[in-house]
Design a protein around this motif. Structure first.
Motif, PDB file in Angstrom:
ATOM      1  N   ARG A   1       0.945  -1.354  -0.017  1.00  0.00           N
ATOM      2  CA  ARG A   1      -0.080  -0.040  -0.016  1.00  0.00           C
ATOM      3  C   ARG A   1       0.258   1.131   0.551  1.00  0.00           C
ATOM      4  N   TRP A   2       1.573   0.914   0.300  1.00  0.00           N
ATOM      5  CA  TRP A   2       2.962   2.697   0.053  1.00  0.00           C
ATOM      6  C   TRP A   2       3.975   2.836  -1.299  1.00  0.00           C
TER       7      TRP A   2
ATOM      8  N   TRP B   1      11.241  12.693  13.062  1.00  0.00           N
ATOM      9  CA  TRP B   1      10.320  12.375  14.176  1.00  0.00           C
ATOM     10  C   TRP B   1      10.403  13.682  15.183  1.00  0.00           C
TER      11      TRP B   1
ATOM     12  N   ILE C   1      -1.969  11.043  16.218  1.00  0.00           N
ATOM     13  CA  ILE C   1      -1.220  11.549  15.229  1.00  0.00           C
ATOM     14  C   ILE C   1      -2.145  10.553  13.900  1.00  0.00           C
TER      15      ILE C   1
ATOM     16  N   ARG D   1      -3.546  12.997  11.914  1.00  0.00           N
ATOM     17  CA  ARG D   1      -2.892  14.081  10.886  1.00  0.00           C
ATOM     18  C   ARG D   1      -3.019  14.039   9.659  1.00  0.00           C
TER      19      ARG D   1
ATOM     20  N   SER E   1      -4.850   2.288  10.059  1.00  0.00           N
ATOM     21  CA  SER E   1      -4.443   3.787  10.094  1.00  0.00           C
ATOM     22  C   SER E   1      -2.791   3.411   8.939  1.00  0.00           C
ATOM     23  N   ASP E   2      -3.075   4.846   7.494  1.00  0.00           N
ATOM     24  CA  ASP E   2      -2.210   4.754   6.613  1.00  0.00           C
ATOM     25  C   ASP E   2      -1.109   5.458   7.043  1.00  0.00           C
ATOM     26  N   ALA E   3      -1.194   6.321   8.068  1.00  0.00           N
ATOM     27  CA  ALA E   3      -0.434   6.905   8.894  1.00  0.00           C
ATOM     28  C   ALA E   3       1.620   6.480   9.243  1.00  0.00           C
TER      29      ALA E   3
ATOM     30  N   GLN F   1       3.838   6.620  10.301  1.00  0.00           N
ATOM     31  CA  GLN F   1       4.513   7.839  11.667  1.00  0.00           C
ATOM     32  C   GLN F   1       4.024   7.012  13.026  1.00  0.00           C
TER      33      GLN F   1
END
Lengths: 312, 322
Positions: free
Chosen positions: A92-93, A205, B99, B102, B162-164, B166
């Motif tokens: 999916r990335w 981060w 998070i 975002r 989630s797709d995040a 991070q």
């Protein structure tokens, strides 16, 4: 870091053009060999044998034609080699090229979904080499799907993995041409290391603050773009650091993957860092800044422009 | 009194070490001039970064120590710690949601963690108020565990769905640390925590009676229900604030009150201030270790409190048995 000497301005690459070029090349090569009497374009005699990054020997009876590419970097390479048509599954990335969006999304690449992979019936599965994927690799093999585990972390991996994919798919000519183009573009984009390079702090981060050391792709492209990673002494590819040590290293600019002034820049404790106070950021969103691949030379070119534009 | 003075001295020494040592090695003379003069080269590091960080770690550690002591008396269970009441699960869920959402929403992670923690506290409280207005400590314990587990399950689901990319870093934030300390965070925490601290210290005598058992406390003339509710509210408010400033730091709230009890009388009039000083000093030292052992890298402070606190406590347990 062999920054090649160049008098040329960094040449932006046009991935679409590279794609068309290599596709054309492959078609003419095929047509040519068909004209010669129909023998295969590649030396496909006997099985294909490769040793992957996990040290496993993988044998294919014939070149792979249905590839589940569970690493964004290999998906980029396969499309750039003109073999996007052979990709039957992606993570999916995988967001580049745009055509990759039409390939079925199999989910995550680390700890992959075995059923989703089996459902697309691949004759080759490309998996990121990591301890978390070892069990999945064994399971896929026991289900009869050949697995090649690949580590794609640095610039040097791009031509190396292109060569590996070329052998696996019987597309060595396209792979070699891609590798040559990549090496030439990389040499052209790389800036001769200045005697006093701008010192860049790479913030990946915010809370807690995490940076990357010399063993990382980001550090590599920043050095090639004429900058210097202030945490290049860290052997770890990434680690948590304190604001205090950033103050002591006093970077000239902060690399951030956000397009706007990042949120941390307004936090009071960060005002102790001169580059944050002066709002000196190098904004670089986009996945070409997060993984090595055919777009890396273009990413370096853009970074070099921004680093050159820093007030000294 | 002598013992409290000794603990106060320990806390002062811990603060001095916390300001003197850091990820950048500075000689004591430079640290001193950085403290004394605003134009000294080290003043940016010492005044703006180290001093608020050490003071914040001290207050948060003290708060966790006091909350742990109060909650252990409230639920009459030695395993009680400030995160027992569903707080850590709620805070984690709030942070992860912030998070994951975002960059659309501008919810800062600490604020979201605070809101999540308070939501969990309210839910646990509602579940524990049985038969009219009685707060049952046993139900409180179970409700805390259940709500915490539920929040953790939702948190895991959000992380998986989630797709995040991070989100894995949300765990780093939850592991705790004082990297985001500034005079502003310190000021916010001080203003906020004055009332819960005052409430808990004022309730020290009620806690002594509660620890004897609710019936005894009632006979001895305590408004048991009111005391229980106030302790619960004050401890929750204080813990939620510490989660919002520094994530979830384990073992301080569990180990410090026990250690203090083993060395002193279990009376809360002494136990609460002693837990405050010991917890504060301990967390400042733990944070100093976290900043210095692998410099310039940092360890999450929760890792240090567990690595150092658990063996220390084990020794203490054995010594008192002998």
């Amino acid at each position: 870091m062999g920054g090649a000497i160049t008098i040329l301005r960094p040449v932006p690459i046009f991935p679409e053009r590279a794609f068309v070029f290599s596709a054309l090349r492959w078609i003419t090569a095929a047509a040519f060999t068909v004209g010669l009497g129909g023998c295969a374009a590649e030396p496909a005699r006997g099985p294909i044998v490769v040793v992957d990054d996990a040290g496993d020997t993988v044998r294919l009876a014939r070149p792979a034609s249905r590839v589940a590419s569970l690493i964004p970097a290999t998906t980029e390479l396969l499309f750039a080699m003109g073999r996007g048509g052979n990709v039957v599954g992606r993570t999916r990335w995988c967001d580049w090229p745009a055509a990759a969006a039409r390939v079925p999304d199999l989910g995550d690449g680390i700890v992959p979904n075995l059923e989703a992979i089996a459902a697309v019936g691949p004759d080759l599965v490309l998996l990121y080499h990591s301890a978390q994927n070892a069990a999945a690799a064994d399971r896929l093999r026991s289900l009869g799907m050949p697995v090649v585990q690949v580590r794609s972390d640095l610039l040097a991996d791009v031509p190396r993995i292109a060569g590996l994919l070329g052998r696996l798919l019987g597309a060595s000519a396209a792979a070699d041409s891609l590798a040559r183009t990549f090496d030439a573009e990389l040499a052209a984009a790389s800036v001769r290391p200045p005697s006093d390079p701008p010192r860049i702090f790479i913030l990946v981060w915010e809370q807690p603050p995490i940076t990357v050391g010399r063993g990382s792709y980001l550090s590599e492209i920043i050095e090639r773009a004429g900058g210097r990673n202030v945490y290049a002494d860290l052997p770890a590819s990434s680690g948590q650091i304190s604001v205090e040590s950033v103050v002591a290293r006093d970077p000239d600019a902060v690399f951030t993957s956000s397009d706007t002034i990042p949120g941390f820049a307004r936090r009071p404790e960060w005002q102790a860092v001169r580059a944050v106070r002066d709002r000196r950021f190098i904004h670089a969103s986009g996945s070409e800044f997060s993984r090595p691949g055919p777009r890396s030379p273009a990413a370096i070119g853009r970074l070099a422009d921004r680093i050159r534009g820093l007030p000294r | 009194m002598m013992r409290l003075a000794g603990l106060a001295a320990f806390a002062l020494i811990a603060l001095t070490i916390g300001v003197g040592a850091g990820s950048v090695a500075l000689p004591p003379g430079e640290v001193w001039s950085g403290l004394a003069r605003a134009d000294a080269p080290a003043s940016l590091i010492v005044r703006n970064l180290r001093l608020p960080r050490a003071l914040l770690a001290f207050l948060v550690g003290g708060g966790l120590g006091v909350c742990g002591a109060a909650l252990q008396a409230l639920v009459r269970n030695p395993l009680a710690d400030p995160y027992l009441l569903g707080l850590s699960g709620g805070a984690g869920l709030g942070a992860v949601l912030a998070i994951a959402a975002r960059p659309g929403s501008g919810w800062p992670v600490p604020l979201a963690a605070f809101v999540g923690a308070m939501a969990a506290v309210v839910l646990v409280y509602r579940l524990s108020v049985v038969s009219g207005r009685r707060l049952d400590p046993r139900v409180l314990l179970l409700a805390g565990v259940v709500v915490g587990a539920f929040a953790s399950a939702v948190m895991s689901a959000v992380i998986v769905l989630s797709d995040a990319p991070q989100l894995r870093n949300a765990f780093l934030w939850l592991l705790g640390g004082f990297t985001a300390s500034s005079w502003q965070t310190l000021g916010l925490f001080v203003v906020y925590s004055v009332i819960p601290f005052a409430m808990l210290f004022a309730l020290a005598r009620s806690l002594d009676l509660l620890a004897l058992g609710e019936e005894t406390a009632l006979h001895l003339g305590t408004d048991v229900e009111r005391a229980k509710r106030l302790v619960y509210v004050a401890a929750s408010l204080l813990t939620a604030a510490s989660v919002a400033t520094s994530g979830i730091i384990g073992f301080v709230g569990l180990v410090v009150p026990h250690a203090v009890r083993r060395l002193w009388s279990p009376l809360h009039v002494a136990l609460l201030p002693a837990s405050f000083l010991a917890g504060g000093g301990f967390l400042v030292l733990a944070d100093t270790l976290a900043r210095t052992v692998i410099r310039p890298l940092e360890l999450p402070v929760g890792v240090v409190t567990a690595l150092v606190g658990v063996p220390l406590f084990a020794v203490l347990l054995r010594r008192n048995l002998a």
